[in-house]
Design a protein around this motif. Sequence first.
Motif, PDB file in Angstrom:
ATOM      1  N   TYR A  62     -27.567 -24.729-103.497  1.00  0.00           N
ATOM      2  CA  TYR A  62     -28.036 -25.905-102.766  1.00  0.00           C
ATOM      3  C   TYR A  62     -29.221 -25.522-101.886  1.00  0.00           C
ATOM      4  O   TYR A  62     -29.178 -24.535-101.166  1.00  0.00           O
ATOM      5  CB  TYR A  62     -26.885 -26.440-101.912  1.00  0.00           C
ATOM      6  CG  TYR A  62     -27.272 -27.553-100.977  1.00  0.00           C
ATOM      7  CD1 TYR A  62     -27.341 -28.863-101.429  1.00  0.00           C
ATOM      8  CD2 TYR A  62     -27.563 -27.291 -99.644  1.00  0.00           C
ATOM      9  CE1 TYR A  62     -27.695 -29.882-100.565  1.00  0.00           C
ATOM     10  CE2 TYR A  62     -27.910 -28.310 -98.779  1.00  0.00           C
ATOM     11  CZ  TYR A  62     -27.981 -29.608 -99.249  1.00  0.00           C
ATOM     12  OH  TYR A  62     -28.332 -30.611 -98.396  1.00  0.00           O
ATOM     13  N   CYS A  63     -30.288 -26.295-101.937  1.00  0.00           N
ATOM     14  CA  CYS A  63     -31.452 -26.049-101.082  1.00  0.00           C
ATOM     15  C   CYS A  63     -31.593 -27.140-100.039  1.00  0.00           C
ATOM     16  O   CYS A  63     -31.725 -26.869 -98.852  1.00  0.00           O
ATOM     17  CB  CYS A  63     -32.729 -26.018-101.906  1.00  0.00           C
ATOM     18  SG  CYS A  63     -32.813 -24.654-103.027  1.00  0.00           S
ATOM     19  N   ALA A  64     -31.618 -28.362-100.496  1.00  0.00           N
ATOM     20  CA  ALA A  64     -31.866 -29.518 -99.637  1.00  0.00           C
ATOM     21  C   ALA A  64     -31.296 -30.722-100.375  1.00  0.00           C
ATOM     22  O   ALA A  64     -30.899 -30.590-101.537  1.00  0.00           O
ATOM     23  CB  ALA A  64     -33.368 -29.674 -99.414  1.00  0.00           C
ATOM     24  N   PRO A  65     -31.238 -31.888 -99.746  1.00  0.00           N
ATOM     25  CA  PRO A  65     -30.741 -33.049-100.485  1.00  0.00           C
ATOM     26  C   PRO A  65     -31.548 -33.250-101.772  1.00  0.00           C
ATOM     27  O   PRO A  65     -32.779 -33.282-101.740  1.00  0.00           O
ATOM     28  CB  PRO A  65     -30.971 -34.205 -99.509  1.00  0.00           C
ATOM     29  CG  PRO A  65     -30.972 -33.574 -98.168  1.00  0.00           C
ATOM     30  CD  PRO A  65     -31.564 -32.222 -98.352  1.00  0.00           C
ATOM     31  N   GLU A  67     -32.109 -31.254-104.159  1.00  0.00           N
ATOM     32  CA  GLU A  67     -32.915 -30.112-104.556  1.00  0.00           C
ATOM     33  C   GLU A  67     -32.001 -28.891-104.686  1.00  0.00           C
ATOM     34  O   GLU A  67     -31.223 -28.600-103.786  1.00  0.00           O
ATOM     35  CB  GLU A  67     -33.986 -29.874-103.492  1.00  0.00           C
ATOM     36  CG  GLU A  67     -35.054 -28.916-103.939  1.00  0.00           C
ATOM     37  CD  GLU A  67     -36.077 -28.643-102.850  1.00  0.00           C
ATOM     38  OE1 GLU A  67     -36.267 -29.498-101.970  1.00  0.00           O
ATOM     39  OE2 GLU A  67     -36.654 -27.556-102.891  1.00  0.00           O
ATOM     40  N   ALA A 118     -29.526 -16.477 -88.441  1.00  0.00           N
ATOM     41  CA  ALA A 118     -28.930 -17.078 -87.248  1.00  0.00           C
ATOM     42  C   ALA A 118     -27.911 -18.143 -87.634  1.00  0.00           C
ATOM     43  O   ALA A 118     -27.768 -19.151 -86.972  1.00  0.00           O
ATOM     44  CB  ALA A 118     -30.023 -17.677 -86.375  1.00  0.00           C
ATOM     45  N   VAL A 119     -27.224 -17.909 -88.751  1.00  0.00           N
ATOM     46  CA  VAL A 119     -26.247 -18.872 -89.236  1.00  0.00           C
ATOM     47  C   VAL A 119     -24.873 -18.203 -89.217  1.00  0.00           C
ATOM     48  O   VAL A 119     -24.758 -17.012 -89.488  1.00  0.00           O
ATOM     49  CB  VAL A 119     -26.623 -19.331 -90.665  1.00  0.00           C
ATOM     50  CG1 VAL A 119     -25.554 -20.224 -91.255  1.00  0.00           C
ATOM     51  CG2 VAL A 119     -27.952 -20.043 -90.644  1.00  0.00           C
ATOM     52  N   ALA A 132     -27.347 -22.071 -98.825  1.00  0.00           N
ATOM     53  CA  ALA A 132     -28.246 -22.878 -97.997  1.00  0.00           C
ATOM     54  C   ALA A 132     -29.553 -22.141 -97.807  1.00  0.00           C
ATOM     55  O   ALA A 132     -29.603 -20.915 -97.902  1.00  0.00           O
ATOM     56  CB  ALA A 132     -27.601 -23.165 -96.641  1.00  0.00           C
ATOM     57  N   ASN A 133     -30.594 -22.905 -97.536  1.00  0.00           N
ATOM     58  CA  ASN A 133     -31.863 -22.293 -97.159  1.00  0.00           C
ATOM     59  C   ASN A 133     -31.785 -21.914 -95.683  1.00  0.00           C
ATOM     60  O   ASN A 133     -31.254 -22.670 -94.874  1.00  0.00           O
ATOM     61  CB  ASN A 133     -33.006 -23.291 -97.339  1.00  0.00           C
ATOM     62  CG  ASN A 133     -33.440 -23.418 -98.774  1.00  0.00           C
ATOM     63  OD1 ASN A 133     -32.863 -22.812 -99.663  1.00  0.00           O
ATOM     64  ND2 ASN A 133     -34.459 -24.206 -98.989  1.00  0.00           N
ATOM     65  N   MET A 134     -32.329 -20.768 -95.340  1.00  0.00           N
ATOM     66  CA  MET A 134     -32.316 -20.360 -93.939  1.00  0.00           C
ATOM     67  C   MET A 134     -33.383 -19.286 -93.720  1.00  0.00           C
ATOM     68  O   MET A 134     -33.964 -18.760 -94.676  1.00  0.00           O
ATOM     69  CB  MET A 134     -30.945 -19.844 -93.537  1.00  0.00           C
ATOM     70  CG  MET A 134     -30.468 -18.634 -94.299  1.00  0.00           C
ATOM     71  SD  MET A 134     -28.782 -18.195 -93.880  1.00  0.00           S
ATOM     72  CE  MET A 134     -27.828 -19.518 -94.623  1.00  0.00           C
ATOM     73  N   LEU A 135     -33.615 -19.004 -92.440  1.00  0.00           N
ATOM     74  CA  LEU A 135     -34.576 -17.973 -92.088  1.00  0.00           C
ATOM     75  C   LEU A 135     -33.850 -16.634 -92.041  1.00  0.00           C
ATOM     76  O   LEU A 135     -32.855 -16.481 -91.331  1.00  0.00           O
ATOM     77  CB  LEU A 135     -35.141 -18.314 -90.706  1.00  0.00           C
ATOM     78  CG  LEU A 135     -36.598 -18.018 -90.395  1.00  0.00           C
ATOM     79  CD1 LEU A 135     -37.515 -18.603 -91.439  1.00  0.00           C
ATOM     80  CD2 LEU A 135     -36.944 -18.577 -89.025  1.00  0.00           C
ATOM     81  N   SER A 140     -38.196 -17.443 -95.119  1.00  0.00           N
ATOM     82  CA  SER A 140     -37.353 -18.554 -95.561  1.00  0.00           C
ATOM     83  C   SER A 140     -36.757 -18.215 -96.923  1.00  0.00           C
ATOM     84  O   SER A 140     -37.487 -18.054 -97.895  1.00  0.00           O
ATOM     85  CB  SER A 140     -38.209 -19.812 -95.638  1.00  0.00           C
ATOM     86  OG  SER A 140     -37.415 -20.883 -96.074  1.00  0.00           O
TER      87      SER A 140
END
Lengths: 183, 90
Positions: A62-65, A67, A118-119, A132-135, A140
């Motif tokens: 999963y990346c984004a809604p 996507e 930072a998740v 998930a996408n994250m830094l 990224s």
Amino acid sequence: MSLTLYHRHVLEDYLAGFGEKANPNHIAVIRRPAIFSILAHRAHEAAVEDALKPVEGVHLRYCAPDEWLVVSTTLGAAVIENRLGEIAGASIVDQSDGRALLRIHGPNVRKILAKCVAVDLHADAFAIGTSANMLCCHVSVNLARTGADTFEIVVPRSFCGSLFEDVMEMGREFALTAAFADS
Amino acid sequence: MASLITCPHCGTRPKEEFSIRGAALKRPDPAASEKDWHAYVYLRENPKGRYQEYWHHAAGCRRWLIVERDNVTHDVFAVSDAAAVRGASE
């Protein structure tokens, strides 16, 4: 897809000389993963998601809604392209030459990643199968949990060297090692 | 700083993952007068307290969000997807 980029891994120079045995905390750099990005068109969001789930031999990230990334370490890009090509209402782009896949695992993996992202990666907040996408180390990326102590990072090729050096630095106190792997 | 933003798609994330566009103002009608457009493009209130801003989740879902926060106490009251808010008002 650029075959030159695909066949010469971006971490080839970084991993020279890392021939020794893998320690418990280890990064497996997948040599030739197949990575596709999927973007659902408007009004096809649910249909595309339903069509992606039963595709065999690939992992959905999963990346984004509406996507996603489709990742496979076993199938070739051409096979996946055929399977995904049948899905209506989606834009599918082969990213195999543009992304790298790192699999980090070991007993201290969460302590290492806690210094990178930072998740909250506790199993209650980030269960197996979550992505998930994250830094991560200022880059990224898409981070996925594939096992209790296993995470997979999909990182843009040009940032891979920087991310790799930072993660290795964070893993030094846990004797993190790295090597290429085929799957 | 309001350092933790709860993205409706990605969950709670640090502010470093976002870039801030500025006040979430309503865009004038395309046929609106020059004066209205000048006010929209160049003139800004400098409010103290609670107000709405556009935030872009650049390192996450890459969606535009509307963050309602207080720039004095740094409390975050609401975060919503800008497209959903616009869709509801249309």
